[in-house]
Design an enzyme around this catalytic site. Structure first.
Site, short mmCIF file in Angstrom:
data_model
loop_
_atom_site.label_atom_id
_atom_site.label_comp_id
_atom_site.label_asym_id
_atom_site.label_seq_id
_atom_site.Cartn_x
_atom_site.Cartn_y
_atom_site.Cartn_z
CD GLU A 142 -0.58 0.95 4.31
OE1 GLU A 142 -1.82 0.82 4.25
OE2 GLU A 142 0.20 -0.02 4.31
CG HIS A 193 0.57 -3.40 5.57
ND1 HIS A 193 -0.26 -3.11 4.50
CD2 HIS A 193 1.10 -4.62 5.32
CE1 HIS A 193 -0.25 -4.12 3.65
NE2 HIS A 193 0.57 -5.05 4.11
CG HIS A 200 -1.82 -1.21 1.25
ND1 HIS A 200 -2.22 -1.84 2.41
CD2 HIS A 200 -2.39 -1.88 0.22
CE1 HIS A 200 -3.01 -2.86 2.09
NE2 HIS A 200 -3.12 -2.91 0.77
CD GLU A 202 -1.50 -2.82 9.34
OE1 GLU A 202 -1.31 -1.62 9.09
OE2 GLU A 202 -1.99 -3.64 8.54
ZN ZN Z 1 -1.57 -1.47 4.36
#
Ligand code: ZN
Length: 372
Positions: free
Chosen positions: A167, A257, A164, A333
């Site tokens: 990010e 992420h 992504h 994350e």
């Molecule tokens: Zn992500």
């Protein structure tokens, strides 16, 4: 003199709706062929001596509107230090003011990590002793998917980031990871690299990065929903990395992420895969517990709900790698806000802290590699 707003550069994203004196109304542009948007990165010129009021009018329809409450915009006057700028979010509009003592200012969702920075990182690391660089394949726009491999141990470890592209903290993490892995004076790293071979993909989605996307590649595809069946037409970025993983196998993996809403670092696992075993799961939980013990910038209380037995989404890389290879796989994350258990009121979660978290992950992994 009137001010001007510009985002026509590597990783930039904004659309000007109107500029009326010191009031600047903006919109974030959706990813190409997609409805996702949340990443913004733009420059303001002619600002000196003014107090400007910025409003992002379409914040409420972004991918994660629940990410805006409690969020602070990152602002910079030198594109090196990105300080938190207080913002308010009400009725779907994100708003902040900025009093300028410089001509130029930059604002972004998080400290950017552009493709120019990526190329500099790859050049710097690939030149170091003991590093093998490979182009695993190409993106839809024709950019290289870079992989840097370090170590000679029997256990294949894969750490890959930025599926992504919005990010950006993920690639700061990878910079910290690669610097530490190539420090051959470090005894913990030497020990790890005698037991493991670490394959690093610092940017899975170069097209989204350059285009200023939040979540998708050049065709509007969310790469972390492609791992069960990647194709050359939709997701060559995933296909080439998964093929390389098929060639090595995977013992341990981290998919890196950023999370819009939760103000803390956390990991998510692979509960719910058909091949789940409590033993393999125990290694995943142990990694989280040890990492939390090793650094104040990690915790295990906040995170995502776990999938029920048999309900794992195998299109996501962590689940796919755990199922496909029997890997201990995790999704890391990091916050766009701050790591609230150990806050920094000036910078929030930041490039430096992302790099240091990568160091902590390597130290924790070094302490566990014999058990994996
Ligand atoms: Zn992500």
């Amino acid at each position: 003199m009137s001010i001007s707003i510009n985002a026509a550069f590597d990783g930039g994203n904004i659309r000007v709706v109107a500029i009326d004196g010191d009031l600047v109304d903006l919109e974030i542009v959706a990813d190409h062929q997609s409805d996702f948007y949340q990443w913004f990165y733009f420059r303001v010129a002619g600002a000196r001596g003014r107090t400007l009021r910025f409003r992002i009018l379409n914040a409420g329809k972004s991918a994660y509107p629940f990410g805006w409450p409690g969020y602070k915009v990152r602002g910079s006057t030198d594109r090196v230090a990105w300080r938190m700028t207080p913002a308010t979010y009400a009725e779907g509009v994100l708003e902040w003011t900025w009093t300028a003592d410089t001509e130029l200012g930059w604002f972004a969702y998080f400290a950017p990590y552009t493709m120019e920075q990526h190329d500099a990182l790859v050049a710097r690391i690939a030149a170091r002793p003991g590093v093998t660089h490979r182009e695993l394949g190409h993106s839809l726009d024709g950019q290289a998917i870079d992989c840097l491999t370090i170590g000679s141990g029997a256990k294949p470890v894969w750490i890959y980031a930025r599926q992504h592209p919005g990010e950006s903290m993920c690639e700061w993490f990878m910079e910290g990871l690669l610097d530490r892995l190539t420090d051959h004076t470090d005894p913990q790293v030497r020990d790890l690299l005698a037991k493991a071979t670490v394959h690093c993909v610092p940017n899975m989605n170069p097209d989204g990065t350059r285009r200023g996307h939040l979540r998708t590649n050049a065709a509007g595809v969310n790469l972390n929903r492609e791992w069960h069946a990647p194709t050359l037409e939709r997701s060559p970025e995933v296909l080439c990395v998964r093929d390389a993983m098929d060639a090595t196998g995977v013992t341990f993996a981290i998919d890196v992420h950023g999370d819009e809403a939760i103000p803390a670092n956390f990991i998510a696992g692979f509960e719910g895969i058909p091949g789940w075993t409590d033993d393999r799961g125990a290694h995943f939980y142990e990694f989280g517990r040890r990492l939390a013990a090793d650094t104040p910038d990690f915790q295990t209380a906040l995170g995502y709900p776990k999938a029920q037995a048999g309900k794992a989404n195998l299109s996501m890389s962590t689940n796919q790698l755990a199922q496909r290879f029997g890997a201990v796989a995790c999704t890391l994350e990091m916050p766009f806000k701050d790591h609230d258990p150990n806050p920094d009121p000036e910078f929030g979660w930041s490039p430096d802290r992302s790099k240091r978290l990568a160091h902590a992950c390597l130290e924790t992994l070094a302490g566990m590699i014999d058990d994996l």
